[in-house]
Motif scaffolding. Sequence first.
Motif, PDB file in Angstrom:
ATOM      1  N   VAL A 161      30.112  51.192  40.718  1.00 29.40           N
ATOM      2  CA  VAL A 161      31.007  51.789  39.713  1.00 29.40           C
ATOM      3  C   VAL A 161      32.217  50.900  39.440  1.00 29.40           C
ATOM      4  N   GLY A 162      32.323  49.787  40.168  1.00 27.53           N
ATOM      5  CA  GLY A 162      33.351  48.810  39.848  1.00 27.53           C
ATOM      6  C   GLY A 162      34.476  48.630  40.844  1.00 27.53           C
ATOM      7  N   ASN A 163      34.609  49.531  41.800  1.00 25.42           N
ATOM      8  CA  ASN A 163      35.679  49.398  42.793  1.00 25.42           C
ATOM      9  C   ASN A 163      35.468  48.142  43.632  1.00 25.42           C
ATOM     10  N   THR A 164      36.556  47.429  43.898  1.00 28.68           N
ATOM     11  CA  THR A 164      36.477  46.222  44.712  1.00 28.68           C
ATOM     12  C   THR A 164      37.330  46.344  45.965  1.00 28.68           C
ATOM     13  N   ASP A 165      36.960  45.521  46.952  1.00 28.92           N
ATOM     14  CA  ASP A 165      37.707  45.468  48.206  1.00 28.92           C
ATOM     15  C   ASP A 165      37.715  44.010  48.652  1.00 28.92           C
ATOM     16  N   TYR A 166      38.890  43.476  48.950  1.00 29.19           N
ATOM     17  CA  TYR A 166      39.034  42.085  49.382  1.00 29.19           C
ATOM     18  C   TYR A 166      39.775  42.053  50.715  1.00 29.19           C
ATOM     19  N   ARG A 167      39.415  41.084  51.548  1.00 33.92           N
ATOM     20  CA  ARG A 167      40.260  40.887  52.721  1.00 33.92           C
ATOM     21  C   ARG A 167      41.555  40.235  52.252  1.00 33.92           C
ATOM     22  N   ASP A 168      42.621  40.512  52.969  1.00 40.47           N
ATOM     23  CA  ASP A 168      43.946  40.084  52.513  1.00 40.47           C
ATOM     24  C   ASP A 168      44.044  38.581  52.301  1.00 40.47           C
ATOM     25  N   SER A 169      43.414  37.804  53.174  1.00 41.87           N
ATOM     26  CA  SER A 169      43.596  36.354  53.127  1.00 41.87           C
ATOM     27  C   SER A 169      42.946  35.699  51.912  1.00 41.87           C
ATOM     28  N   VAL A 170      42.107  36.417  51.175  1.00 45.32           N
ATOM     29  CA  VAL A 170      41.464  35.817  50.001  1.00 45.32           C
ATOM     30  C   VAL A 170      41.967  36.415  48.692  1.00 45.32           C
ATOM     31  N   LYS A 171      42.789  37.441  48.780  1.00 47.72           N
ATOM     32  CA  LYS A 171      43.304  38.068  47.552  1.00 47.72           C
ATOM     33  C   LYS A 171      44.068  37.051  46.714  1.00 47.72           C
ATOM     34  N   GLY A 172      43.794  37.052  45.422  1.00 51.73           N
ATOM     35  CA  GLY A 172      44.437  36.114  44.520  1.00 51.73           C
ATOM     36  C   GLY A 172      43.732  34.772  44.421  1.00 51.73           C
ATOM     37  N   ARG A 173      42.785  34.519  45.332  1.00 54.99           N
ATOM     38  CA  ARG A 173      42.047  33.257  45.313  1.00 54.99           C
ATOM     39  C   ARG A 173      40.563  33.456  45.018  1.00 54.99           C
ATOM     40  N   PHE A 174      39.997  34.553  45.504  1.00 56.21           N
ATOM     41  CA  PHE A 174      38.575  34.835  45.310  1.00 56.21           C
ATOM     42  C   PHE A 174      38.420  35.992  44.327  1.00 56.21           C
ATOM     43  N   THR A 175      37.333  35.924  43.548  1.00 51.00           N
ATOM     44  CA  THR A 175      37.031  36.999  42.602  1.00 51.00           C
ATOM     45  C   THR A 175      35.558  37.351  42.703  1.00 51.00           C
ATOM     46  N   ILE A 176      35.290  38.626  42.918  1.00 54.77           N
ATOM     47  CA  ILE A 176      33.908  39.093  42.995  1.00 54.77           C
ATOM     48  C   ILE A 176      33.508  39.718  41.675  1.00 54.77           C
ATOM     49  N   SER A 177      32.248  39.521  41.303  1.00 54.40           N
ATOM     50  CA  SER A 177      31.717  40.138  40.092  1.00 54.40           C
ATOM     51  C   SER A 177      30.252  40.463  40.329  1.00 54.40           C
ATOM     52  N   ARG A 178      29.736  41.426  39.591  1.00 57.55           N
ATOM     53  CA  ARG A 178      28.331  41.767  39.750  1.00 57.55           C
ATOM     54  C   ARG A 178      27.733  42.237  38.435  1.00 57.55           C
ATOM     55  N   ASP A 179      26.416  42.119  38.372  1.00 52.24           N
ATOM     56  CA  ASP A 179      25.658  42.594  37.226  1.00 52.24           C
ATOM     57  C   ASP A 179      24.677  43.635  37.756  1.00 52.24           C
ATOM     58  N   ASN A 180      24.962  44.895  37.522  1.00 60.91           N
ATOM     59  CA  ASN A 180      24.125  45.964  38.077  1.00 60.91           C
ATOM     60  C   ASN A 180      22.705  45.916  37.533  1.00 60.91           C
ATOM     61  N   ALA A 181      22.568  45.556  36.289  1.00 62.10           N
ATOM     62  CA  ALA A 181      21.235  45.525  35.668  1.00 62.10           C
ATOM     63  C   ALA A 181      20.354  44.451  36.296  1.00 62.10           C
ATOM     64  N   LYS A 182      20.974  43.359  36.707  1.00 62.34           N
ATOM     65  CA  LYS A 182      20.222  42.245  37.287  1.00 62.34           C
ATOM     66  C   LYS A 182      20.255  42.246  38.812  1.00 62.34           C
ATOM     67  N   ASN A 183      21.022  43.157  39.402  1.00 58.50           N
ATOM     68  CA  ASN A 183      21.179  43.183  40.864  1.00 58.50           C
ATOM     69  C   ASN A 183      21.676  41.843  41.409  1.00 58.50           C
ATOM     70  N   THR A 184      22.697  41.321  40.776  1.00 59.11           N
ATOM     71  CA  THR A 184      23.297  40.073  41.241  1.00 59.11           C
ATOM     72  C   THR A 184      24.784  40.277  41.541  1.00 59.11           C
ATOM     73  N   VAL A 185      25.282  39.463  42.444  1.00 56.62           N
ATOM     74  CA  VAL A 185      26.701  39.480  42.755  1.00 56.62           C
ATOM     75  C   VAL A 185      27.160  38.038  42.953  1.00 56.62           C
ATOM     76  N   ASP A 186      28.306  37.708  42.402  1.00 53.16           N
ATOM     77  CA  ASP A 186      28.878  36.376  42.499  1.00 53.16           C
ATOM     78  C   ASP A 186      30.242  36.429  43.181  1.00 53.16           C
ATOM     79  N   LEU A 187      30.602  35.312  43.766  1.00 53.79           N
ATOM     80  CA  LEU A 187      31.928  35.182  44.360  1.00 53.79           C
ATOM     81  C   LEU A 187      32.520  33.864  43.901  1.00 53.79           C
ATOM     82  N   GLN A 188      33.533  33.925  43.062  1.00 53.63           N
ATOM     83  CA  GLN A 188      34.258  32.744  42.633  1.00 53.63           C
ATOM     84  C   GLN A 188      35.380  32.494  43.627  1.00 53.63           C
ATOM     85  N   MET A 189      35.346  31.307  44.240  1.00 53.89           N
ATOM     86  CA  MET A 189      36.320  30.971  45.273  1.00 53.89           C
ATOM     87  C   MET A 189      37.164  29.803  44.793  1.00 53.89           C
ATOM     88  N   ASP A 190      38.433  30.046  44.593  1.00 53.03           N
ATOM     89  CA  ASP A 190      39.377  29.027  44.151  1.00 53.03           C
ATOM     90  C   ASP A 190      40.423  28.767  45.231  1.00 53.03           C
TER      91      ASP A 190
END
Length: 117
Positions: free
Chosen positions: A54-83
Motif C-alpha cells: 500500500v506504499g508505506n516505507t520503513d528505513y533504518r536511520d543510517s540510510v535515511k536521505g541516502r537510500f530510496t526504495i521503490s516497488r512495482d506491485n504488478a511486476k512483483n519487483t522492488v528496487d533500492l537506489q543507494m546514493d
Amino acid sequence: QVQLVESGGGWVQPGGSLRLSCAASGTPYIINVMGWYRQAPGKERELVATMRSVGNTDYRDSVKGRFTISRDNAKNTVDLQMDSLKPEDTAVYYCYGYILLDGQEHWGQGTQVTVSS
C-alpha cells in the motif's frame, strides 16, 4: 515455490551510487512487504528498507536521505537506489518478501555491495 532474484550489486567508491533490483516469481498472492536487508561480516542481518504493497516505507536511520526504495506491485519487483554510499554500507544485501496469505518470509540469495577507495 517463491523465488526472489537480486541484481545490481558491485563495487563503488565512497560517495558513489548503486541500484539494486529484485524480481519475485512463483506466487499468485500479493507480496505484502518487499524490501532489503543486509549483513556485514561478523554482524547480524539488519533491515535496510521495506515497502508495503500500500506504499508505506520503513528505513533504518543510517540510510535515511541516502537510500530510496521503490516497488512495482504488478511486476512483483522492488528496487533500492543507494546514493552517497559509505564504507559502512559494505555488506551482502538480501531481497526480502513477506506474503500474509501464506504466512511465509522469503529471501533472495544475496548480492555483494562493496564501498571502498
